[in-house]
Design an enzyme around this catalytic site. Structure first.
Site, PDB file in Angstrom:
ATOM      1  N   LYS A   8       0.836  -1.206   0.000  1.00  0.00           N
ATOM      2  CA  LYS A   8       0.000   0.000   0.000  1.00  0.00           C
ATOM      3  C   LYS A   8       0.869   1.253   0.000  1.00  0.00           C
ATOM      4  O   LYS A   8       0.657   2.172  -0.808  1.00  0.00           O
ATOM      5  CB  LYS A   8      -0.921   0.011   1.216  1.00  0.00           C
ATOM      6  CG  LYS A   8      -1.873   1.197   1.260  1.00  0.00           C
ATOM      7  CD  LYS A   8      -2.502   1.379   2.627  1.00  0.00           C
ATOM      8  CE  LYS A   8      -1.546   2.109   3.553  1.00  0.00           C
ATOM      9  NZ  LYS A   8      -2.192   2.499   4.832  1.00  0.00           N
TER      10      LYS A   8
ATOM     11  N   ASP B 206      -6.488   1.050   1.209  1.00  0.00           N
ATOM     12  CA  ASP B 206      -6.495   1.281   2.652  1.00  0.00           C
ATOM     13  C   ASP B 206      -7.865   0.879   3.195  1.00  0.00           C
ATOM     14  O   ASP B 206      -8.677   0.285   2.483  1.00  0.00           O
ATOM     15  CB  ASP B 206      -6.154   2.739   2.976  1.00  0.00           C
ATOM     16  CG  ASP B 206      -7.241   3.712   2.538  1.00  0.00           C
ATOM     17  OD1 ASP B 206      -8.210   3.283   1.860  1.00  0.00           O
ATOM     18  OD2 ASP B 206      -7.135   4.913   2.867  1.00  0.00           O
TER      19      ASP B 206
END
Length: 360
Positions: A231, A249
Protein backbone atom coordinates in the site's frame (compact mmCIF):
# COMPACT_ATOMS: atom_id res chain seq x y z
CA UNK A 1 -142.66 -26.12 83.62
CA UNK A 2 -139.78 -24.28 85.19
CA UNK A 3 -137.56 -27.37 85.07
CA UNK A 4 -138.60 -28.06 81.44
CA UNK A 5 -137.58 -24.54 80.53
CA UNK A 6 -134.07 -25.11 81.89
CA UNK A 7 -133.15 -27.78 79.44
CA UNK A 8 -134.70 -25.81 76.67
CA UNK A 9 -132.65 -22.85 77.59
CA UNK A 10 -129.58 -25.03 77.78
CA UNK A 11 -130.37 -26.33 74.34
CA UNK A 12 -130.80 -22.81 73.06
CA UNK A 13 -127.51 -21.75 74.57
CA UNK A 14 -125.86 -24.79 73.05
CA UNK A 15 -127.25 -23.84 69.66
CA UNK A 16 -126.04 -20.29 70.17
CA UNK A 17 -122.55 -21.44 71.05
CA UNK A 18 -122.44 -23.69 68.02
CA UNK A 19 -123.57 -20.83 65.83
CA UNK A 20 -120.94 -18.62 67.43
CA UNK A 21 -118.19 -21.15 66.71
CA UNK A 22 -119.31 -21.43 63.11
CA UNK A 23 -119.40 -17.70 62.86
CA UNK A 24 -115.79 -17.50 64.07
CA UNK A 25 -114.19 -18.84 60.87
CA UNK A 26 -116.39 -16.49 58.91
CA UNK A 27 -115.05 -13.60 60.95
CA UNK A 28 -111.47 -14.82 60.57
CA UNK A 29 -112.06 -14.86 56.82
CA UNK A 30 -112.08 -11.12 56.95
CA UNK A 31 -108.34 -10.90 57.73
CA UNK A 32 -107.77 -13.38 54.88
CA UNK A 33 -109.74 -11.15 52.60
CA UNK A 34 -107.83 -8.20 53.94
CA UNK A 35 -104.55 -10.08 53.29
CA UNK A 36 -105.64 -10.77 49.74
CA UNK A 37 -106.57 -7.16 49.36
CA UNK A 38 -103.23 -6.20 50.85
CA UNK A 39 -101.45 -8.42 48.36
CA UNK A 40 -103.40 -6.89 45.52
CA UNK A 41 -102.55 -3.46 46.88
CA UNK A 42 -98.85 -4.43 47.06
CA UNK A 43 -99.04 -5.74 43.53
CA UNK A 44 -100.74 -2.56 42.48
CA UNK A 45 -98.07 -0.52 44.24
CA UNK A 46 -95.34 -2.58 42.69
CA UNK A 47 -96.98 -2.03 39.35
CA UNK A 48 -96.71 1.71 39.84
CA UNK A 49 -92.93 1.83 39.19
CA UNK A 50 -93.53 -0.25 36.07
CA UNK A 51 -96.07 2.32 34.93
CA UNK A 52 -93.63 5.05 35.88
CA UNK A 53 -91.38 3.82 33.08
CA UNK A 54 -91.18 7.44 31.98
CA UNK A 55 -88.14 8.05 34.21
CA UNK A 56 -86.61 4.92 32.72
CA UNK A 57 -87.24 6.35 29.26
CA UNK A 58 -85.74 9.61 30.41
CA UNK A 59 -82.76 7.65 31.71
CA UNK A 60 -82.43 6.00 28.35
CA UNK A 61 -82.52 9.36 26.63
CA UNK A 62 -80.07 10.61 29.22
CA UNK A 63 -77.76 7.73 28.43
CA UNK A 64 -78.11 8.40 24.75
CA UNK A 65 -77.43 12.03 25.42
CA UNK A 66 -74.24 11.17 27.28
CA UNK A 67 -72.38 9.92 24.21
CA UNK A 68 -73.49 13.03 22.40
CA UNK A 69 -72.02 15.18 25.17
CA UNK A 70 -68.87 13.03 25.29
CA UNK A 71 -68.62 13.43 21.55
CA UNK A 72 -67.19 16.89 22.25
CA UNK A 73 -63.94 15.45 23.68
CA UNK A 74 -63.97 12.95 20.84
CA UNK A 75 -64.11 15.86 18.39
CA UNK A 76 -61.30 17.53 20.25
CA UNK A 77 -59.37 14.28 19.74
CA UNK A 78 -56.02 15.95 20.37
CA UNK A 79 -54.19 12.65 19.86
CA UNK A 80 -55.86 12.31 16.47
CA UNK A 81 -54.65 15.80 15.56
CA UNK A 82 -51.19 14.97 16.80
CA UNK A 83 -51.29 11.99 14.50
CA UNK A 84 -50.77 14.55 11.75
CA UNK A 85 -47.32 15.09 13.20
CA UNK A 86 -46.77 11.38 12.82
CA UNK A 87 -47.86 11.65 9.19
CA UNK A 88 -45.38 14.45 8.73
CA UNK A 89 -42.66 11.93 9.53
CA UNK A 90 -40.73 13.01 6.45
CA UNK A 91 -37.67 11.09 7.63
CA UNK A 92 -39.69 7.89 7.60
CA UNK A 93 -40.78 8.53 4.03
CA UNK A 94 -37.32 9.55 2.95
CA UNK A 95 -35.88 6.51 4.68
CA UNK A 96 -37.26 4.32 1.92
CA UNK A 97 -34.97 3.06 -0.80
CA UNK A 98 -34.23 5.43 -3.62
CA UNK A 99 -36.35 4.67 -6.67
CA UNK A 100 -33.17 4.78 -8.73
CA UNK A 101 -31.06 2.71 -6.35
CA UNK A 102 -29.23 0.08 -8.33
CA UNK A 103 -30.10 -3.55 -7.74
CA UNK A 104 -27.31 -5.96 -8.47
CA UNK A 105 -28.42 -9.26 -10.01
CA UNK A 106 -26.78 -12.33 -8.56
CA UNK A 107 -25.51 -13.28 -11.96
CA UNK A 108 -24.07 -9.87 -12.88
CA UNK A 109 -21.68 -10.30 -15.77
CA UNK A 110 -18.14 -8.94 -15.69
CA UNK A 111 -19.02 -6.50 -18.47
CA UNK A 112 -22.00 -5.17 -16.49
CA UNK A 113 -19.81 -4.81 -13.39
CA UNK A 114 -17.21 -2.88 -15.38
CA UNK A 115 -19.84 -0.47 -16.72
CA UNK A 116 -21.33 0.08 -13.26
CA UNK A 117 -17.95 0.61 -11.58
CA UNK A 118 -16.78 3.08 -14.21
CA UNK A 119 -19.99 5.03 -13.99
CA UNK A 120 -19.46 5.46 -10.23
CA UNK A 121 -15.88 6.58 -10.88
CA UNK A 122 -17.13 9.15 -13.39
CA UNK A 123 -19.59 10.51 -10.81
CA UNK A 124 -16.87 10.68 -8.16
CA UNK A 125 -14.65 12.60 -10.57
CA UNK A 126 -17.34 15.29 -10.80
CA UNK A 127 -17.84 15.39 -7.03
CA UNK A 128 -14.10 15.45 -6.18
CA UNK A 129 -12.23 17.06 -9.08
CA UNK A 130 -9.66 18.22 -6.51
CA UNK A 131 -8.99 14.76 -4.98
CA UNK A 132 -5.36 14.34 -3.93
CA UNK A 133 -3.16 12.52 -1.41
CA UNK A 134 -3.91 14.02 1.99
CA UNK A 135 -0.35 13.93 3.26
CA UNK A 136 1.85 17.02 3.03
CA UNK A 137 5.11 16.33 1.16
CA UNK A 138 7.58 18.04 -1.13
CA UNK A 139 9.62 15.07 -2.38
CA UNK A 140 9.48 11.25 -2.56
CA UNK A 141 11.36 10.83 0.74
CA UNK A 142 8.92 13.00 2.67
CA UNK A 143 5.95 11.17 1.13
CA UNK A 144 7.48 7.80 1.96
CA UNK A 145 8.12 8.69 5.60
CA UNK A 146 4.73 10.37 6.02
CA UNK A 147 2.93 7.32 4.60
CA UNK A 148 4.75 5.00 7.01
CA UNK A 149 3.81 7.28 9.91
CA UNK A 150 0.13 7.37 8.84
CA UNK A 151 -0.47 3.80 10.03
CA UNK A 152 -2.97 3.67 12.92
CA UNK A 153 -3.44 7.44 12.98
CA UNK A 154 -4.93 10.25 10.90
CA UNK A 155 -3.26 12.09 8.04
CA UNK A 156 -3.96 15.27 9.98
CA UNK A 157 -1.86 14.11 12.91
CA UNK A 158 0.97 13.13 10.57
CA UNK A 159 0.81 16.49 8.78
CA UNK A 160 1.04 18.24 12.12
CA UNK A 161 4.08 16.16 13.08
CA UNK A 162 6.21 16.05 9.92
CA UNK A 163 7.11 19.78 9.69
CA UNK A 164 9.23 19.52 12.82
CA UNK A 165 10.58 16.10 11.77
CA UNK A 166 11.75 17.20 8.31
CA UNK A 167 13.08 20.50 9.61
CA UNK A 168 15.49 18.52 11.76
CA UNK A 169 16.10 15.52 9.44
CA UNK A 170 15.44 16.59 5.84
CA UNK A 171 17.28 13.77 4.00
CA UNK A 172 17.65 9.98 4.30
CA UNK A 173 21.24 10.50 5.46
CA UNK A 174 20.15 12.91 8.20
CA UNK A 175 17.35 10.62 9.30
CA UNK A 176 19.60 7.55 9.36
CA UNK A 177 21.95 9.38 11.74
CA UNK A 178 19.19 10.54 14.10
CA UNK A 179 19.25 9.68 17.78
CA UNK A 180 16.55 7.00 18.29
CA UNK A 181 15.24 8.52 21.52
CA UNK A 182 15.03 11.99 20.01
CA UNK A 183 13.24 10.56 16.99
CA UNK A 184 10.78 8.74 19.24
CA UNK A 185 9.89 11.93 21.05
CA UNK A 186 9.21 13.75 17.78
CA UNK A 187 7.02 10.88 16.53
CA UNK A 188 5.18 10.35 19.81
CA UNK A 189 2.00 12.22 18.68
CA UNK A 190 1.46 9.72 15.84
CA UNK A 191 1.18 6.72 18.18
CA UNK A 192 3.23 3.51 18.15
CA UNK A 193 6.17 5.91 18.05
CA UNK A 194 8.87 3.36 18.99
CA UNK A 195 7.98 0.98 16.17
CA UNK A 196 7.63 3.88 13.74
CA UNK A 197 10.98 5.31 14.79
CA UNK A 198 12.63 1.95 14.07
CA UNK A 199 10.96 1.81 10.64
CA UNK A 200 11.99 5.35 9.72
CA UNK A 201 15.57 4.76 10.85
CA UNK A 202 15.68 1.44 8.98
CA UNK A 203 14.29 2.67 5.67
CA UNK A 204 16.50 5.78 5.77
CA UNK A 205 19.55 3.63 6.34
CA UNK A 206 18.57 1.27 3.52
CA UNK A 207 18.02 4.17 1.11
CA UNK A 208 21.37 5.64 2.06
CA UNK A 209 23.26 2.37 1.80
CA UNK A 210 21.46 0.52 -1.01
CA UNK A 211 19.99 3.19 -3.27
CA UNK A 212 22.50 6.02 -3.16
CA UNK A 213 20.38 8.19 -0.91
CA UNK A 214 17.46 8.27 -3.39
CA UNK A 215 14.05 6.72 -2.90
CA UNK A 216 13.70 3.90 -5.46
CA UNK A 217 10.95 4.13 -8.07
CA UNK A 218 10.14 0.44 -8.44
CA UNK A 219 7.61 -1.56 -6.47
CA UNK A 220 9.95 -4.45 -5.69
CA UNK A 221 12.60 -2.06 -4.36
CA UNK A 222 10.21 -0.08 -2.24
CA UNK A 223 8.69 -3.11 -0.53
CA UNK A 224 12.21 -4.23 0.41
CA UNK A 225 12.56 -1.23 2.72
CA UNK A 226 11.80 -1.69 6.46
CA UNK A 227 8.20 -0.75 7.31
CA UNK A 228 7.14 -0.40 3.65
CA UNK A 229 4.32 -2.57 2.33
CA UNK A 230 2.49 -2.71 -0.96
CA UNK A 231 0.00 0.00 0.00
CA UNK A 232 2.76 2.45 0.95
CA UNK A 233 4.70 1.60 -2.18
CA UNK A 234 1.68 2.30 -4.40
CA UNK A 235 1.12 5.66 -2.69
CA UNK A 236 4.72 6.69 -3.37
CA UNK A 237 4.78 5.35 -6.91
CA UNK A 238 1.49 6.95 -7.90
CA UNK A 239 2.04 10.36 -6.33
CA UNK A 240 5.83 10.87 -6.40
CA UNK A 241 6.78 8.99 -9.57
CA UNK A 242 3.60 9.01 -11.66
CA UNK A 243 3.39 5.22 -11.76
CA UNK A 244 -0.29 4.17 -11.64
CA UNK A 245 -1.35 2.08 -8.68
CA UNK A 246 -4.36 1.19 -6.53
CA UNK A 247 -4.03 2.08 -2.85
CA UNK A 248 -6.12 -0.30 -0.76
CA UNK A 249 -6.49 1.28 2.65
CA UNK A 250 -9.41 0.75 5.06
CA UNK A 251 -11.60 3.34 3.31
CA UNK A 252 -10.97 1.97 -0.16
CA UNK A 253 -11.63 -1.63 0.87
CA UNK A 254 -14.84 -0.72 2.70
CA UNK A 255 -16.34 1.22 -0.20
CA UNK A 256 -15.52 -1.20 -3.01
CA UNK A 257 -17.20 -3.95 -1.00
CA UNK A 258 -20.27 -1.75 -0.37
CA UNK A 259 -20.48 -1.10 -4.09
CA UNK A 260 -20.18 -4.84 -4.78
CA UNK A 261 -17.09 -4.39 -6.90
CA UNK A 262 -15.47 -7.21 -4.95
CA UNK A 263 -16.10 -9.51 -2.02
CA UNK A 264 -12.42 -9.93 -1.19
CA UNK A 265 -11.01 -8.90 2.17
CA UNK A 266 -7.30 -9.39 1.51
CA UNK A 267 -5.82 -6.07 0.27
CA UNK A 268 -3.76 -7.66 -2.50
CA UNK A 269 -6.76 -9.61 -3.83
CA UNK A 270 -8.88 -6.45 -3.65
CA UNK A 271 -6.21 -4.58 -5.59
CA UNK A 272 -6.06 -7.25 -8.29
CA UNK A 273 -9.84 -7.37 -8.79
CA UNK A 274 -10.28 -3.59 -8.89
CA UNK A 275 -7.37 -3.15 -11.28
CA UNK A 276 -9.22 -5.48 -13.67
CA UNK A 277 -12.22 -3.10 -13.77
CA UNK A 278 -10.39 0.07 -14.82
CA UNK A 279 -7.73 1.15 -17.26
CA UNK A 280 -4.32 1.59 -15.69
CA UNK A 281 -4.44 5.33 -16.25
CA UNK A 282 -7.36 5.60 -13.77
CA UNK A 283 -5.83 3.69 -10.89
CA UNK A 284 -4.16 6.50 -8.92
CA UNK A 285 -6.97 9.04 -9.17
CA UNK A 286 -9.58 6.36 -8.55
CA UNK A 287 -7.83 5.61 -5.26
CA UNK A 288 -7.92 9.28 -4.23
CA UNK A 289 -11.60 9.69 -5.14
CA UNK A 290 -12.72 6.58 -3.30
CA UNK A 291 -10.73 7.50 -0.18
CA UNK A 292 -12.06 11.08 -0.31
CA UNK A 293 -15.62 9.77 -0.50
CA UNK A 294 -15.05 7.34 2.35
CA UNK A 295 -13.67 10.04 4.62
CA UNK A 296 -16.30 12.65 3.86
CA UNK A 297 -19.59 10.88 3.18
CA UNK A 298 -19.48 7.08 3.17
CA UNK A 299 -18.30 6.61 6.76
CA UNK A 300 -17.68 3.22 8.30
CA UNK A 301 -20.30 3.35 11.08
CA UNK A 302 -22.79 5.92 9.87
CA UNK A 303 -22.66 6.66 6.15
CA UNK A 304 -24.52 9.78 5.06
CA UNK A 305 -26.70 8.07 2.45
CA UNK A 306 -29.20 10.95 2.32
CA UNK A 307 -26.48 13.38 1.23
CA UNK A 308 -24.58 11.04 -1.07
CA UNK A 309 -24.34 12.21 -4.69
CA UNK A 310 -23.98 8.64 -5.97
CA UNK A 311 -26.85 7.17 -3.94
CA UNK A 312 -28.83 6.17 -7.06
CA UNK A 313 -25.85 4.05 -8.15
CA UNK A 314 -25.17 2.44 -4.78
CA UNK A 315 -26.44 -1.09 -4.04
CA UNK A 316 -25.92 -0.46 -0.31
CA UNK A 317 -28.06 2.68 -0.17
CA UNK A 318 -29.98 2.73 3.12
CA UNK A 319 -27.26 1.28 5.35
CA UNK A 320 -26.74 4.75 6.79
CA UNK A 321 -28.79 7.89 7.50
CA UNK A 322 -31.17 8.54 4.59
CA UNK A 323 -32.83 11.73 5.84
CA UNK A 324 -31.11 14.55 3.90
CA UNK A 325 -31.01 17.02 6.79
CA UNK A 326 -29.61 14.50 9.25
CA UNK A 327 -27.21 13.14 6.66
CA UNK A 328 -25.78 16.58 5.93
CA UNK A 329 -24.77 16.88 9.57
CA UNK A 330 -22.56 13.81 9.12
CA UNK A 331 -20.45 15.29 6.32
CA UNK A 332 -16.80 15.98 7.08
CA UNK A 333 -13.98 18.24 5.93
CA UNK A 334 -14.81 20.58 3.04
CA UNK A 335 -18.18 18.86 2.47
CA UNK A 336 -19.18 19.71 6.02
CA UNK A 337 -17.63 23.18 6.12
CA UNK A 338 -14.67 21.98 8.21
CA UNK A 339 -10.90 22.31 7.68
CA UNK A 340 -9.19 19.61 5.66
CA UNK A 341 -6.29 17.38 6.72
CA UNK A 342 -3.42 19.10 4.92
CA UNK A 343 -1.68 22.14 6.32
CA UNK A 344 -0.61 22.93 2.75
CA UNK A 345 -3.40 21.68 0.47
CA UNK A 346 -3.26 22.01 -3.34
CA UNK A 347 -4.35 25.32 -4.83
CA UNK A 348 -7.60 23.88 -6.21
CA UNK A 349 -8.73 22.49 -2.87
CA UNK A 350 -12.02 24.30 -1.99
CA UNK A 351 -11.78 23.81 1.75
CA UNK A 352 -9.75 25.34 4.55
CA UNK A 353 -6.24 24.17 5.42
CA UNK A 354 -5.75 22.20 8.61
CA UNK A 355 -4.42 24.02 11.68
CA UNK A 356 -0.91 23.27 12.95
CA UNK A 357 -0.47 21.23 16.07
CA UNK A 358 -1.29 23.16 19.22
CA UNK A 359 1.68 24.03 21.35
CA UNK A 360 2.19 21.85 24.39
Amino acid sequence: MAEAAGPAEEAGKQVARTAAKRAAPARKAAPAEKAAAAKKTAAAKSAVPAKKAVPAKKAASAKKAAPAKKAVPAKKAAPAKKAVTGKKAAPAKKAGPSPDAVKIPRSESHAALVRRARRINDELAEVYPYAHPELDFENPFELLVATVLSAQTTDLRVNQTTPGLFAKFPTPEDMAAADPEELEQILRPTGFFRAKARSVLGLSTAIRDNFGGEVPGRLEDLVSLPGVGRKTANVVLGNAFGVPGITVDTHFGRLVRRWKWTEQEDPEKVEAEICALFPESDWTMLSHRVVFHGRRICHARKPACGACPIAPLCPSYGEGETDPEKARKLLKYEKGGQPGQRLKPPADYPGQPAPPMAAG
